[in-house]
Design a protein around this motif. Structure first.
Motif, PDB file in Angstrom:
ATOM      1  N   GLY A   1     -29.056  21.751  68.908  1.00 20.61           N
ATOM      2  CA  GLY A   1     -30.049  21.110  69.765  1.00 20.61           C
ATOM      3  C   GLY A   1     -29.995  21.505  71.228  1.00 20.61           C
ATOM      4  O   GLY A   1     -30.654  20.894  72.061  1.00 20.61           O
ATOM      5  N   TYR A   2     -29.236  22.538  71.546  1.00 26.20           N
ATOM      6  CA  TYR A   2     -29.141  23.004  72.926  1.00 26.20           C
ATOM      7  C   TYR A   2     -30.120  24.159  73.161  1.00 26.20           C
ATOM      8  O   TYR A   2     -30.349  24.968  72.260  1.00 26.20           O
ATOM      9  N   PRO A   3     -30.684  24.244  74.355  1.00 26.51           N
ATOM     10  CA  PRO A   3     -31.691  25.274  74.618  1.00 26.51           C
ATOM     11  C   PRO A   3     -31.117  26.686  74.681  1.00 26.51           C
ATOM     12  O   PRO A   3     -29.996  26.898  75.137  1.00 26.51           O
ATOM     13  N   VAL A   4     -31.923  27.616  74.198  1.00 29.77           N
ATOM     14  CA  VAL A   4     -31.622  29.041  74.265  1.00 29.77           C
ATOM     15  C   VAL A   4     -32.776  29.677  75.028  1.00 29.77           C
ATOM     16  O   VAL A   4     -33.942  29.511  74.655  1.00 29.77           O
ATOM     17  N   VAL A   5     -32.467  30.387  76.112  1.00 31.14           N
ATOM     18  CA  VAL A   5     -33.494  31.049  76.919  1.00 31.14           C
ATOM     19  C   VAL A   5     -33.772  32.421  76.314  1.00 31.14           C
ATOM     20  O   VAL A   5     -32.869  33.232  76.184  1.00 31.14           O
TER      21      VAL A   5
ATOM     22  N   ILE B   1     -23.012  23.295  81.151  1.00 31.79           N
ATOM     23  CA  ILE B   1     -22.038  22.203  81.214  1.00 31.79           C
ATOM     24  C   ILE B   1     -22.756  20.866  81.370  1.00 31.79           C
ATOM     25  O   ILE B   1     -22.400  19.875  80.743  1.00 31.79           O
ATOM     26  N   ALA B   2     -23.806  20.840  82.186  1.00 35.04           N
ATOM     27  CA  ALA B   2     -24.554  19.602  82.410  1.00 35.04           C
ATOM     28  C   ALA B   2     -25.489  19.259  81.252  1.00 35.04           C
ATOM     29  O   ALA B   2     -25.775  18.091  81.007  1.00 35.04           O
ATOM     30  N   CYS B   3     -25.951  20.260  80.516  1.00 33.55           N
ATOM     31  CA  CYS B   3     -26.920  20.053  79.449  1.00 33.55           C
ATOM     32  C   CYS B   3     -26.335  19.172  78.339  1.00 33.55           C
ATOM     33  O   CYS B   3     -25.213  19.393  77.890  1.00 33.55           O
ATOM     34  N   GLU B   4     -27.129  18.177  77.926  1.00 27.48           N
ATOM     35  CA  GLU B   4     -26.712  17.280  76.856  1.00 27.48           C
ATOM     36  C   GLU B   4     -27.532  17.488  75.585  1.00 27.48           C
ATOM     37  O   GLU B   4     -27.396  16.730  74.625  1.00 27.48           O
ATOM     38  N   GLY B   5     -28.406  18.473  75.575  1.00 27.49           N
ATOM     39  CA  GLY B   5     -29.161  18.813  74.379  1.00 27.49           C
ATOM     40  C   GLY B   5     -30.277  17.853  74.021  1.00 27.49           C
ATOM     41  O   GLY B   5     -30.536  17.625  72.848  1.00 27.49           O
ATOM     42  N   HIS B   6     -30.952  17.291  75.012  1.00 21.37           N
ATOM     43  CA  HIS B   6     -32.067  16.380  74.740  1.00 21.37           C
ATOM     44  C   HIS B   6     -33.263  17.112  74.129  1.00 21.37           C
ATOM     45  O   HIS B   6     -34.010  16.525  73.362  1.00 21.37           O
TER      46      HIS B   6
ATOM     47  N   LEU C   1     -40.603  30.218  76.225  1.00 19.81           N
ATOM     48  CA  LEU C   1     -39.385  30.804  76.793  1.00 19.81           C
ATOM     49  C   LEU C   1     -38.098  30.196  76.249  1.00 19.81           C
ATOM     50  O   LEU C   1     -37.024  30.777  76.421  1.00 19.81           O
ATOM     51  N   LEU C   2     -38.193  29.023  75.623  1.00 22.66           N
ATOM     52  CA  LEU C   2     -36.997  28.315  75.161  1.00 22.66           C
ATOM     53  C   LEU C   2     -37.126  27.876  73.707  1.00 22.66           C
ATOM     54  O   LEU C   2     -38.208  27.482  73.267  1.00 22.66           O
ATOM     55  N   THR C   3     -36.030  27.940  72.992  1.00 24.56           N
ATOM     56  CA  THR C   3     -35.922  27.318  71.672  1.00 24.56           C
ATOM     57  C   THR C   3     -34.611  26.549  71.656  1.00 24.56           C
ATOM     58  O   THR C   3     -33.814  26.645  72.594  1.00 24.56           O
ATOM     59  N   LEU C   4     -34.391  25.805  70.598  1.00 25.93           N
ATOM     60  CA  LEU C   4     -33.139  25.054  70.469  1.00 25.93           C
ATOM     61  C   LEU C   4     -32.254  25.711  69.419  1.00 25.93           C
ATOM     62  O   LEU C   4     -32.752  26.174  68.385  1.00 25.93           O
ATOM     63  N   ASP C   5     -30.955  25.726  69.687  1.00 21.86           N
ATOM     64  CA  ASP C   5     -30.024  26.267  68.694  1.00 21.86           C
ATOM     65  C   ASP C   5     -29.766  25.202  67.623  1.00 21.86           C
ATOM     66  O   ASP C   5     -30.360  24.118  67.647  1.00 21.86           O
TER      67      ASP C   5
ATOM     68  N   CYS D   1     -36.179  17.398  82.623  1.00 20.98           N
ATOM     69  CA  CYS D   1     -34.782  17.398  82.185  1.00 20.98           C
ATOM     70  C   CYS D   1     -34.078  16.139  82.702  1.00 20.98           C
ATOM     71  O   CYS D   1     -33.940  15.958  83.915  1.00 20.98           O
ATOM     72  N   PRO D   2     -33.608  15.277  81.794  1.00 23.50           N
ATOM     73  CA  PRO D   2     -33.006  14.014  82.233  1.00 23.50           C
ATOM     74  C   PRO D   2     -31.659  14.167  82.939  1.00 23.50           C
ATOM     75  O   PRO D   2     -31.243  13.263  83.659  1.00 23.50           O
ATOM     76  N   VAL D   3     -30.994  15.307  82.767  1.00 27.04           N
ATOM     77  CA  VAL D   3     -29.686  15.504  83.412  1.00 27.04           C
ATOM     78  C   VAL D   3     -29.712  16.621  84.450  1.00 27.04           C
ATOM     79  O   VAL D   3     -28.668  17.051  84.932  1.00 27.04           O
ATOM     80  N   LEU D   4     -30.914  17.089  84.778  1.00 19.88           N
ATOM     81  CA  LEU D   4     -31.103  18.128  85.797  1.00 19.88           C
ATOM     82  C   LEU D   4     -30.315  19.408  85.483  1.00 19.88           C
ATOM     83  O   LEU D   4     -29.767  20.055  86.377  1.00 19.88           O
ATOM     84  N   ALA D   5     -30.279  19.780  84.216  1.00 20.19           N
ATOM     85  CA  ALA D   5     -29.532  20.962  83.799  1.00 20.19           C
ATOM     86  C   ALA D   5     -30.388  22.232  83.840  1.00 20.19           C
ATOM     87  O   ALA D   5     -29.862  23.335  83.726  1.00 20.19           O
ATOM     88  N   LEU D   6     -31.683  22.073  84.005  1.00 13.99           N
ATOM     89  CA  LEU D   6     -32.602  23.208  84.028  1.00 13.99           C
ATOM     90  C   LEU D   6     -33.114  23.394  85.450  1.00 13.99           C
ATOM     91  O   LEU D   6     -33.422  22.414  86.136  1.00 13.99           O
TER      92      LEU D   6
END
Length: 77
Positions: A41-45, A19-24, A34-38, A65-70
């Motif tokens: 542009g959102y991360p996939v673990v 919810i917090a993630c903005e896809g930076h 461990l992560l890629t982008l869908d 993380c600029p929005v502290l989503a991770l």
């Protein structure tokens, strides 16, 4: 009287607040193991459990993380 101490798990788990993630995408650039982008542009673990040799990289990705989503949570015992 002594207190029994049990060894704590050093295993860390990578979590994303979707919810917090903005896809930076900074997290996936810093931790591609461990992560890629869908496609949006959102991360996939790919592996939530962080191997010991990637702990420093995971901490950098969390800090970037600029929005502290991770975040990194202690693993279960």
């Amino acid at each position: 009287m002594s207190i029994l101490q049990f060894p704590r798990s050093r295993e860390l788990t990578l979590r994303i607040d979707r919810i917090a993630c903005e896809g930076h995408g900074a997290c996936a650039e810093l931790l591609p193991e461990l992560l890629t982008l869908d496609e949006w542009g959102y991360p996939v673990v790919h592996s939530a459990t962080v191997p010991a040799d990637l702990t420093a990289h995971a901490r950098r990705a969390v800090a970037a993380c600029p929005v502290l989503a991770l975040r990194l949570d202690p693993g279960s015992r």
